[in-house]
Design an enzyme around this catalytic site. Structure first.
Site, mmCIF file in Angstrom:
data_model
loop_
_atom_site.group_PDB
_atom_site.id
_atom_site.type_symbol
_atom_site.label_atom_id
_atom_site.label_comp_id
_atom_site.label_asym_id
_atom_site.label_seq_id
_atom_site.Cartn_x
_atom_site.Cartn_y
_atom_site.Cartn_z
ATOM 1 N N ASP A 3 29.597 -2.278 24.873
ATOM 2 C CA ASP A 3 30.399 -2.980 25.884
ATOM 3 C C ASP A 3 31.452 -3.789 25.123
ATOM 4 O O ASP A 3 31.115 -4.726 24.397
ATOM 5 C CB ASP A 3 29.484 -3.876 26.723
ATOM 6 C CG ASP A 3 30.213 -4.534 27.884
ATOM 7 O OD1 ASP A 3 31.411 -4.848 27.734
ATOM 8 O OD2 ASP A 3 29.587 -4.757 28.942
ATOM 9 N N ARG A 46 38.490 10.917 46.094
ATOM 10 C CA ARG A 46 37.242 10.690 45.340
ATOM 11 C C ARG A 46 37.167 11.585 44.104
ATOM 12 O O ARG A 46 36.395 11.338 43.181
ATOM 13 C CB ARG A 46 36.026 10.850 46.263
ATOM 14 C CG ARG A 46 34.722 10.444 45.627
ATOM 15 C CD ARG A 46 33.627 10.000 46.616
ATOM 16 N NE ARG A 46 33.637 10.713 47.866
ATOM 17 C CZ ARG A 46 33.223 11.961 48.056
ATOM 18 N NH1 ARG A 46 32.749 12.648 47.028
ATOM 19 N NH2 ARG A 46 33.280 12.536 49.241
HETATM 20 C C1 LIG Z 1 31.612 -8.845 33.959
HETATM 21 C C2 LIG Z 1 30.951 -7.989 32.955
HETATM 22 C C3 LIG Z 1 30.371 -6.766 33.314
HETATM 23 C C4 LIG Z 1 30.305 -6.296 34.750
HETATM 24 O O1 LIG Z 1 31.569 -5.968 35.219
HETATM 25 P P1 LIG Z 1 32.006 -6.043 36.785
HETATM 26 O O2 LIG Z 1 33.409 -5.607 36.727
HETATM 27 O O3 LIG Z 1 31.805 -7.472 37.216
HETATM 28 O O4 LIG Z 1 31.108 -5.118 37.507
HETATM 29 C C5 LIG Z 1 29.837 -5.984 32.309
HETATM 30 N N1 LIG Z 1 29.851 -6.387 31.014
HETATM 31 C C6 LIG Z 1 30.380 -7.569 30.635
HETATM 32 C C7 LIG Z 1 30.372 -7.959 29.203
HETATM 33 C C8 LIG Z 1 30.949 -8.404 31.589
HETATM 34 O O5 LIG Z 1 31.470 -9.580 31.204
#
Ligand SMILES: *Cc1c(COP(=O)(O)O)cnc(C)c1O
Length: 402
Positions: free
Chosen positions: A196, A77
């Site tokens: 993101d 962890r």
């Molecule tokens: C899928 C997605 C997430 C979340 O990711 P997981 O791996 O499913 O938890 C966050 N941001 C975007 C743009 C995504 O497409």
């Protein structure tokens, strides 16, 4: 689209390496010295140590600084050598000092919020659309946060003394809306901008170069690239990375070593996959835009392998009609997937908020894979059918009002 970025890192000779080179070498530089070619997969949960005084000192150091442990690992962890290879490689590709991996994209976002909330900075400023679950996490206030939703132009005015983060996606999930990262970063002032970068990947865009302090990925998507690994990663400066490691150690949202191994392997082909799928996606976007059964096509100016489009007919009929393309949520795999955001990926977002963010009921989101473009077009063409499920006017007539 096939932009070659020079990475921040340089070779011993001082020549910057290209992204394609880093993708296959970063995080693996010590392998030849170890007498290995493929990276080792370390599945240990714990590690032997006969010197508990030294371990106590190392644990104290981690608790105070959050710096990655020097020397042998202690407990899974706290850190894992295979996962660290993936982190090193991703940081290199994004041009950041560090990266910290998590069990999923949502675990990664959660850790970012927790770092700031623990500092008393509970307020988030965010721009819609975001991935449905990110929207929900912020809106529900599950972590004790508050959120103010704004347009990119409203970011500066929404910032309060307790604002801990500004969050954006570009191109955004699912509408592929783009924003000017540099301008938003400027509006953020001292507040960290979290971008993101799941849709663009570092192949098409490196947000850290444009002022984002925190770059988030759902590694489940393009980084893994084969639809068989769930993971998340945050690329950032070492100071923020240290706090993230402490949160990860305490809350336990660690990436499994096998996932780390698969993600490192995925990075090797990331530039090739993204460029090939993007070329196909651009062609499909052009054909859809010229098709009378399609009302509107969304395709990012920076390119990419995602295409969103609004149909005149019934979007559920298109989902039911595909044969080669897989009707499934998620994206970024070698094969093409299509889904209906209002029913699936963005179902959890309040209907009004969803629609005002452009996630209309006739919108479909397609993640283009590595199949042949003609095979994909044939499948889309037959799935679109007459395109007149609830609009019986002839196509020529409809085109005028579309
Ligand atoms: C899928 C997605 C997430 C979340 O990711 P997981 O791996 O499913 O938890 C966050 N941001 C975007 C743009 C995504 O497409």
């Amino acid at each position: 689209m096939a932009v070659q970025h020079a990475c921040m890192d340089t070779t011993a000779a001082g020549t910057p390496r290209s992204l394609a080179t880093e993708a296959v070498h970063a995080g693996r530089e010590d392998l030849a010295e170890l007498g290995l070619h493929a990276p080792p997969l370390d599945l240990s949960t714990t590690y032997p140590s006969y010197d508990s005084r030294a371990e106590a000192a190392r644990l104290d150091a981690f608790a105070t600084t959050g710096a990655a442990l020097d020397g042998p690992p202690v407990y899974a962890r706290l850190g894992n050598p295979t996962v660290e290879r993936f982190e090193t490689a991703l940081a290199r590709l994004e041009g950041t000092e560090s990266a910290v991996a998590f069990a999923s994209g949502m675990a990664a976002l959660t850790a970012c919020l927790q770092v700031r909330i623990a500092m008393g900075l509970r307020h988030v400023v965010a721009v819609r659309p975001l991935y449905g679950c990110s929207d929900h996490l912020l809106t529900a206030g599950l972590l004790g946060n508050e959120v103010t939703w704004v347009d990119p132009a409203g970011v500066a005015d929404a910032i309060r003394p307790d604002t801990g983060l500004v969050m954006v996606e570009t191109p955004a999930n699912p509408t592929l809306a783009e924003l000017d990262l540099r301008a938003v970063a400027h509006s953020c002032g001292e507040v960290p901008l979290l971008a993101d970068n799941t849709f663009a990947t570092p192949v098409l865009q490196r947000p850290a170069e444009r002022g984002a302090r925190i770059v988030l990925h759902s590694a489940t998507k393009y980084l893994g690239g084969h639809g068989d690994v769930l993971g998340g990663v945050v690329a950032c400066d070492e100071e923020f990375a240290r706090r993230l490691r402490q949160v990860r150690f305490t809350t336990g949202g660690v990436l499994h070593p096998l996932a780390g191994y698969l993600l490192l392997r995925g990075l090797a082909t990331l530039p090739v996959r993204v460029r090939a799928a993007s070329a196909t996606a651009a062609e499909l976007a052009a054909r859809l835009a010229a098709d009378p059964r399609v009302a509107r096509v969304h395709y990012p100016s920076i390119g990419g392998a995602m295409v969103a489009f609004e149909v005149h007919g019934d979007p559920h009929a298109v989902i039911a009609g595909v044969r080669l393309i897989t009707p499934a949520v998620s994206l970024g795999s070698v094969d093409t997937l299509i889904q209906h955001p209002a029913s699936i990926s963005h179902r959890i977002v309040d209907e009004g908020d969803r629609r005002s963010a452009g996630v209309v009921d006739r919108l479909l989101r397609m993640s283009v894979g590595l199949e042949d473009v003609e095979d994909l077009w044939r499948d889309l063409d037959q799935a679109l059918g007459t395109g007149r499920a609830d609009d019986e006017r002839p196509a020529a007539e409809r085109a005028h009002t579309g």
